[in-house]
Design a protein around this motif. Structure first.
Motif, mmCIF file in Angstrom:
data_model
loop_
_atom_site.group_PDB
_atom_site.id
_atom_site.type_symbol
_atom_site.label_atom_id
_atom_site.label_comp_id
_atom_site.label_asym_id
_atom_site.label_seq_id
_atom_site.Cartn_x
_atom_site.Cartn_y
_atom_site.Cartn_z
ATOM 1 N N GLY A 38 32.105 10.485 0.615
ATOM 2 C CA GLY A 38 31.300 11.425 0.276
ATOM 3 C C GLY A 38 31.408 12.761 0.999
ATOM 4 N N GLU A 39 32.613 13.010 1.876
ATOM 5 C CA GLU A 39 32.734 14.204 2.378
ATOM 6 C C GLU A 39 34.062 14.761 2.215
ATOM 7 N N GLY A 40 34.263 15.875 2.264
ATOM 8 C CA GLY A 40 35.641 16.487 1.927
ATOM 9 C C GLY A 40 36.050 16.711 3.368
ATOM 10 N N VAL A 41 37.378 17.415 3.441
ATOM 11 C CA VAL A 41 38.014 17.647 5.038
ATOM 12 C C VAL A 41 38.310 19.259 4.886
ATOM 13 N N ARG A 42 38.578 19.937 5.979
ATOM 14 C CA ARG A 42 38.617 21.324 5.999
ATOM 15 C C ARG A 42 39.492 21.304 7.353
ATOM 16 N N VAL A 46 51.913 25.145 17.959
ATOM 17 C CA VAL A 46 51.162 24.923 16.938
ATOM 18 C C VAL A 46 49.950 23.940 17.230
ATOM 19 N N LYS A 47 48.641 24.457 16.768
ATOM 20 C CA LYS A 47 47.627 23.588 16.831
ATOM 21 C C LYS A 47 46.741 23.191 15.450
ATOM 22 N N MET A 48 47.068 22.056 15.052
ATOM 23 C CA MET A 48 46.260 21.647 13.674
ATOM 24 C C MET A 48 44.899 20.983 14.001
ATOM 25 N N GLU A 49 44.005 21.320 13.127
ATOM 26 C CA GLU A 49 42.616 21.047 13.394
ATOM 27 C C GLU A 49 42.412 20.423 12.011
ATOM 28 N N ILE A 50 41.608 19.204 12.027
ATOM 29 C CA ILE A 50 41.022 18.774 10.810
ATOM 30 C C ILE A 50 39.632 18.224 10.973
ATOM 31 N N CYS A 51 38.813 18.489 10.105
ATOM 32 C CA CYS A 51 37.208 18.431 10.322
ATOM 33 C C CYS A 51 36.733 17.805 9.078
ATOM 34 N N ALA A 52 35.685 16.893 9.193
ATOM 35 C CA ALA A 52 34.978 16.499 7.915
ATOM 36 C C ALA A 52 34.141 17.650 7.629
ATOM 37 N N ALA A 53 33.970 17.843 6.225
ATOM 38 C CA ALA A 53 33.135 18.815 5.880
ATOM 39 C C ALA A 53 32.655 18.663 4.539
ATOM 40 N N GLN A 72 32.758 26.060 3.611
ATOM 41 C CA GLN A 72 32.274 26.892 4.528
ATOM 42 C C GLN A 72 31.334 26.100 5.528
ATOM 43 N N ASP A 73 31.224 24.882 5.464
ATOM 44 C CA ASP A 73 30.679 23.975 6.351
ATOM 45 C C ASP A 73 31.141 23.723 7.846
ATOM 46 N N TYR A 74 30.540 24.521 8.703
ATOM 47 C CA TYR A 74 30.996 24.337 10.020
ATOM 48 C C TYR A 74 29.970 23.762 11.095
ATOM 49 N N SER A 75 29.168 22.738 10.426
ATOM 50 C CA SER A 75 27.942 22.172 10.866
ATOM 51 C C SER A 75 28.180 21.299 12.053
ATOM 52 N N GLY A 76 29.381 20.944 12.428
ATOM 53 C CA GLY A 76 29.523 20.229 13.520
ATOM 54 C C GLY A 76 29.990 18.868 13.531
ATOM 55 N N LEU A 77 30.389 18.866 12.087
ATOM 56 C CA LEU A 77 30.819 17.352 11.846
ATOM 57 C C LEU A 77 32.133 16.953 12.727
ATOM 58 N N PRO A 78 32.477 15.936 12.726
ATOM 59 C CA PRO A 78 33.464 15.584 13.729
ATOM 60 C C PRO A 78 35.030 16.079 13.331
ATOM 61 N N CYS A 79 35.633 16.499 14.210
ATOM 62 C CA CYS A 79 36.922 17.120 14.035
ATOM 63 C C CYS A 79 38.073 16.425 14.856
ATOM 64 N N ASP A 80 39.207 16.690 14.729
ATOM 65 C CA ASP A 80 40.206 16.050 15.565
ATOM 66 C C ASP A 80 41.518 17.241 15.589
ATOM 67 N N ASP A 81 42.149 17.335 16.659
ATOM 68 C CA ASP A 81 43.322 18.412 16.549
ATOM 69 C C ASP A 81 44.649 17.783 17.196
ATOM 70 N N ARG A 82 45.502 18.394 16.980
ATOM 71 C CA ARG A 82 46.914 18.023 17.925
ATOM 72 C C ARG A 82 47.737 19.373 18.154
ATOM 73 N N THR A 83 48.205 19.387 19.144
ATOM 74 C CA THR A 83 48.961 20.707 19.350
ATOM 75 C C THR A 83 50.483 20.218 19.620
ATOM 76 N N PHE A 84 51.344 21.043 19.285
ATOM 77 C CA PHE A 84 52.865 20.731 19.316
ATOM 78 C C PHE A 84 53.692 22.067 19.603
ATOM 79 N N ARG A 85 54.811 22.126 20.238
ATOM 80 C CA ARG A 85 55.744 23.120 19.899
ATOM 81 C C ARG A 85 56.899 23.020 19.410
ATOM 82 N N SER A 86 57.018 23.814 18.316
ATOM 83 C CA SER A 86 58.221 23.734 17.129
ATOM 84 C C SER A 86 59.589 23.852 18.088
ATOM 85 N N VAL A 87 60.568 22.975 17.755
ATOM 86 C CA VAL A 87 61.850 23.173 18.408
ATOM 87 C C VAL A 87 62.638 24.102 17.771
#
Length: 192
Positions: free
Chosen positions: A123-127, A164-171, A175-190
């Motif tokens: 029932g939620e999308g992702v941002r 590069v830091k990629m972040e994915i959150c439930a939304a 424009q929903d920034y209500s504090g739903l869970p997020c996860d992220d990953r950071t990597f260096r491009s070769v």
């Protein structure tokens, strides 16, 4: 008229590709030049035959060396991170960095893009948001298309050594920034 038998052995170049080495090219040249010359026409024919033979050897050598060092030999920087929905017990979303090579399915001028996927019928999308060297680029991208839907996004060109830091959150909307869970990953491009 018999065609000369050109034997080639193969070694490897510094990239590990095949490198043709004609082993009897010099003997072939000597044989063509030593044949009897009785007229200027025959002499011209010998030079043409020698030129054709050498150009064929060069063409085969060049083609094999070019095939030994393909364009896709660069480092593949593909990366991804997922978001887990504890309530629905499923993977809620996925953001993937695609180091595509030539072309840009994301519609931009560069060869990198991101895919934002909603992977759970909760029932939620992702941002998604992307940061390059600590700077938010391209704002954010919302995918509310339902489970299994993907959106291709091309917010920035990634260069060699970019962080590069990629972040994915439930939304529940773009424009929903209500504090739903997020996860992220950071990597260096070769190689970008």
């Amino acid at each position: 008229m018999t065609r000369p038998n050109i034997r080639v052995v193969f070694g490897t170049d510094i990239n590990g590709g095949l490198l043709p080495i004609p082993i009897n090219t010099l003997s072939l040249v000597r044989r063509i030049l030593r044949s009897d010359v009785t007229s200027p026409w025959r002499s011209r024919m010998k030079v043409q035959r020698l030129g054709l033979t050498l150009s064929m050897v060069f063409a085969v050598s060049t083609a094999l060396v070019a095939a030994g060092s393909p364009a896709f030999a660069a480092h593949n920087d593909n990366n991804e991170t997922t978001l887990w929905d504890d309530n629905a017990q499923c993977q809620a979303g996925l953001i993937e960095f695609i180091d595509y090579g030539e072309g840009a399915p994301g519609g931009g001028m560069n060869d990198d893009y991101f895919v934002v996927t909603d992977t759970c019928a909760n029932g939620e999308g992702v941002r998604a948001r992307v940061y390059v060297n600590g700077v938010l680029v391209g704002g954010s991208k919302y995918n509310g298309g339902g489970s299994g839907s993907s959106v291709i996004w091309d917010p920035a060109q990634i260069y060699a050594n970019d962080v590069v830091k990629m972040e994915i959150c439930a939304a529940n909307g773009p424009q929903d920034y209500s504090g739903l869970p997020c996860d992220d990953r950071t990597f260096r491009s070769v190689d970008g």
